[in-house]
Design an enzyme around this catalytic site. Structure first.
Site, short mmCIF file in Angstrom:
data_model
loop_
_atom_site.label_atom_id
_atom_site.label_comp_id
_atom_site.label_asym_id
_atom_site.label_seq_id
_atom_site.Cartn_x
_atom_site.Cartn_y
_atom_site.Cartn_z
CG ASP A 85 22.46 50.80 40.32
OD1 ASP A 85 21.69 51.50 41.02
OD2 ASP A 85 23.15 51.29 39.40
C1 BGC Z 1 22.07 54.58 40.01
C2 BGC Z 1 22.89 54.52 41.29
C3 BGC Z 1 22.12 55.15 42.42
C4 BGC Z 1 20.78 54.43 42.56
C5 BGC Z 1 19.91 54.98 43.66
C6 BGC Z 1 20.66 54.04 40.19
O1 BGC Z 1 19.88 54.30 39.08
O2 BGC Z 1 22.73 53.86 38.99
O3 BGC Z 1 24.11 55.18 41.12
O4 BGC Z 1 22.85 55.10 43.60
O5 BGC Z 1 20.06 54.56 41.34
O6 BGC Z 1 19.42 56.23 43.32
#
Ligand code: BGC
Length: 743
Positions: free
Chosen positions: A228
């Protein structure tokens, strides 16, 4: 097999390839023929930004179709629809040159307070796994990779970057992992995104049990694991644990740390090569599978978004067939509620989409109905009290023939990044509801909210209640279609609507402390909890009405071989009303007697059927070992005995049942030298042996029967050797003899 680019890459270049180039791209290495890839959010629509922009949806992105959110799509219970939406997302992603779309999210809704529940499908792992698989298959059929997220036990936003989910393995295996497992094993997502949090003390990004033992060795995952955004703490440790790609770029930091870990002998070069190989092979495979696509038909995607929003809406109540309304009746309809004019259709954070267009319900209702529609906002969308708006709306309600009241959560109440603090609709909206109902009982309420809201004050008081969730850019049109019968509601709740927050499963363990949250309710989340503790709920899991009615009959459960835990469930569904409609019959399994505590019953299959008036269809649901098994000491285990198979229209509207008996073989190791007398007696092969031994003992002790009644109760928890010890024998020797006789 080694990827052909690997020998051409320097250590430095490889370290850069596993660290991302910027916010949304991986590195390119021209001389080695490596093209970077574009990864972007997801999951409800494309959110393609310039590299310089943020990842939390604060800044704009290119226009794309905002499909219904996962909480809505989950309520459709329709894998075919999910596949269609996945395909449409794939077409838009291809159009914009996106390789990996960051979704779907299949985390469980442990508490209705999770700020991101609108991005998740369900409180049930089978349901989320089936729908997630369909979405991934649809997306990937267009040559775009999915990123199954957030792996794992990321069930709250509070402290999501550092909290440790303290959760026992049985709970992980039965509740928090199966949706991921099903998607990985049936739809082979190109990537899996590890979550920010720790699991039992170890960050997901550094958790080799999770990323390697479970994901790859057990489930056979063949793509790559991406972090993530910002979830990596120690890039070398993460690589060693099974992470492949860190996103976004950390600049020079991670490549330098990886290179120095290799130079210091702390990270084998092969581990880096393995990660690079997985990333490049996955991108190659996706690109090789691509076939030419027609340009995106944005109108068709908008129409799909509208159809999907209607199919996802859950009709919670409809007294006296109040809905659908007659579009040609001459009387006035009062349309009340600012959400009719300013649609609330998506949540905030990384899934925020710059919609190609947005339909509001008021305009769409005016387009469909030849009736006099008058509008009053009634309240402000921020939840603040507005007495003048309130009064004007009540005046309008009093003189209208029927009222459609649009209520919902303020946008600021639910988002990525923080959790909700309560389940309530704004007080001003509830006061408006009370006042409107008091002057005109002919009210249909339409709800827009991503997470579940408390409805006990509304339930049973309006004529009709439709939960639209956050239904995407065409939700307004879909609401109009449903209200006037152009579409029929066919959604079913994929989460329980509880009576009050204090009764929800995780309540006393939520959200934990700064660094740990204890999953004390264990396997009992959602309906598993409410059933186990016999709680009333406002609307149960699986509930939803349509504009017609269905009957279930003729349940047949076939067990081909009682020594194998598998069965086929067949029954007939009949449309007993006078309109066409769709139904979702659900199959639940109850383990009648078990050696461990289990939920009363669990969803193990469902079907979505569409039937004309009077039409019947035979539904078949296959139950495999998992339908009967629980997790015990490192393995799935189904125990011999009776299982009751239920067919219902919700978890609390169970209409048919049949009992089957599985005569499953004795599992070696079930009984040990430490097993209690009770455990011996509960064991099919052990019971006669223990019975014989105890009868003999009782006889010696003066004709006492130790195998029954109070006496048995008193000794049931004694380890079997002890009873021999107490009568002067060597318990170890005696019980080893019985164990040998078992084999
Ligand atoms: C989120 C993800 C997301 C990623 C990219 C993170 O903060 O938890 O779900 O895909 O950011 O934006």
């Amino acid at each position: 097999m080694t990827h052909p680019a690997l020998p051409k890459l320097s250590r430095q270049e490889k370290a850069r390839l596993v660290s991302g180039a910027d916010l949304w791209h991986t590195e390119s290495v021209e001389h080695a023929g490596v093209d970077g890839a574009t990864l972007t959010d997801g999951p409800h629509g494309l959110r393609l930004q310039d590299a310089s922009q943020d990842h939390l949806g604060v800044y704009g992105s290119r226009p794309a179709t905002a499909f219904p959110t996962a909480t809505a799509l989950g309520s459709s219970w329709d894998p075919g629809l999910l596949a269609e939406v996945g395909e449409a997302l794939g077409r838009e992603a291809r159009d914009q040159g996106v390789d990996i779309l960051l979704g779907p999210g299949v985390n469980m809704k442990r508490s209705p307070l999770c700020g991101r529940n609108f991005e998740y499908f369900s409180e049930d792992p089978l349901h989320a796994g089936v729908l997630g698989s369909a979405w991934v298959a649809g997306l990937q059929s267009k040559g775009v990779g999915a990123s199954l997220k957030h792996f794992a036990a990321n069930n709250q936003e509070t402290e999501r970057m550092r909290v440790s989910a303290e959760v026992d393995e049985r709970t992980l295996r039965e509740i928090y992992l199966p949706a991921f497992e099903r998607v990985v094993t049936t739809a082979q997502p190109a990537t899996v995104m590890c979550s920010y949090n720790r699991i039992n003390g170890v960050f997901a990004a550094e958790n080799s049990w999770l990323l390697t033992d479970v994901l790859r060795t057990e489930w056979g995952f063949g793509g790559y694991v991406v972090s993530d955004w910002g979830a990596v703490h120690d890039p070398a440790r993460a690589l060693a644990a099974g992470l492949d790609l860190e996103m976004p770029s950390s600049g020079e930091r991670s490549p330098a740390l990886i290179v120095s870990a290799i130079e210091a002998g702390n990270l084998p070069e092969e581990t880096l090569d393995r990660a690079v190989g997985r990333i490049l092979t996955t991108h190659d495979r996706l690109r090789a599978a691509r076939t030419p696509l027609d340009p995106v038909d944005w109108d068709a995607h908008h129409a799909l978004a509208r159809r999907a929003a209607a199919a996802s809406a859950v009709l919670l109540e409809n007294r006296d067939g109040f809905l659908p309304l007659d579009p040609a009746d001459g009387n006035t309809i009062a349309v009340i509620g600012e959400f009719a004019r300013i649609a609330r259709f998506q949540g905030a954070g990384s899934s925020h989409v710059n919609a190609t267009r947005v339909e509001d319900a008021l305009t769409e209702m005016r387009t469909i109905a030849q009736r006099d529609l008058e509008f009053e906002p009634g309240f402000a969308t921020d939840g603040s009290a507005q007495p003048e708006l309130h009064d004007a709306a009540v005046r309008l309600a009093a003189r209208a023939e029927a009222v459609v009241l649009f209520l919902g959560l303020p946008a600021a109440d639910e988002s990525e990044g923080f959790d909700r603090e309560h389940l309530d609709l704004p007080a001003a909206q509830l006061a408006l509801f009370d006042a409107v109902i008091a002057v005109n009982p002919r009210v249909a309420v339409v709800l827009s909210n991503g997470g579940a809201v408390r409805l006990d004050r509304v339930a049973g008081r309006s004529r009709a209640l439709i939960e639209m969730w956050l239904g995407g850019q065409a939700a307004g049109g879909a609401a109009a279609d449903l209200l006037f019968g152009r579409a029929a509601p066919e959604g079913r709740l994929a989460e329980t609507i509880p009576v009050r927050l204090e009764e929800t499963p995780a309540y006393i363990n939520w959200p934990g402390t700064r660094d740990r949250v204890h999953y004390g309710e264990r396997i009992y989340i959602g309906y598993r909890w409410y059933d186990k503790v016999s709680r009333e709920v406002t609307y149960p899991f699986g509930h939803g009405l349509g504009y017609t009615s269905f009957a279930y009959s003729d349940l047949r459960v076939e067990v081909p071989d009682a020594q194998t835990p598998a069965a086929t469930v067949r029954f007939t569904v009949t449309n007993t009303g006078d309109r066409a409609g769709a139904d979702v019959p659900q199959v639940y399994v109850e383990d009648v007697v078990s050696s461990v505590d289990r939920p009363i019953r669990e969803l193990k299959g469902f079907a979505k059927v569409r039937l004309e008036p009077g039409e019947s269809v035979d539904v078949e649901v296959a139950l495999d070992e998992r339908a009967f098994a629980f997790w015990s000491d490192g393995a799935w285990r189904a125990e011999a005995g009776d299982f009751r198979i239920w067919v219902g229209a919700s978890s609390r509207d169970l209409r048919l049942d049949a009992t089957i008996t599985l005569d499953l073989p004795y599992a070696a190791g079930d009984l040990t030298i430490e097993s209690t007398i009770g455990e011996w007696f509960a064991h099919p092969a052990g019971a006669p042996l223990a019975m014989g031994a105890l009868s003999a003992l009782g006889g010696e002790g003066g004709g006492v029967d130790l195998t029954q009644g109070e006496l048995f109760k008193m000794i049931a928890q004694l380890p079997l050797p002890r009873i021999f010890d107490l009568t002067g024998r060597d318990g170890q020797v005696e019980v080893r003899g019985l164990l040998a006789a078992l084999d």
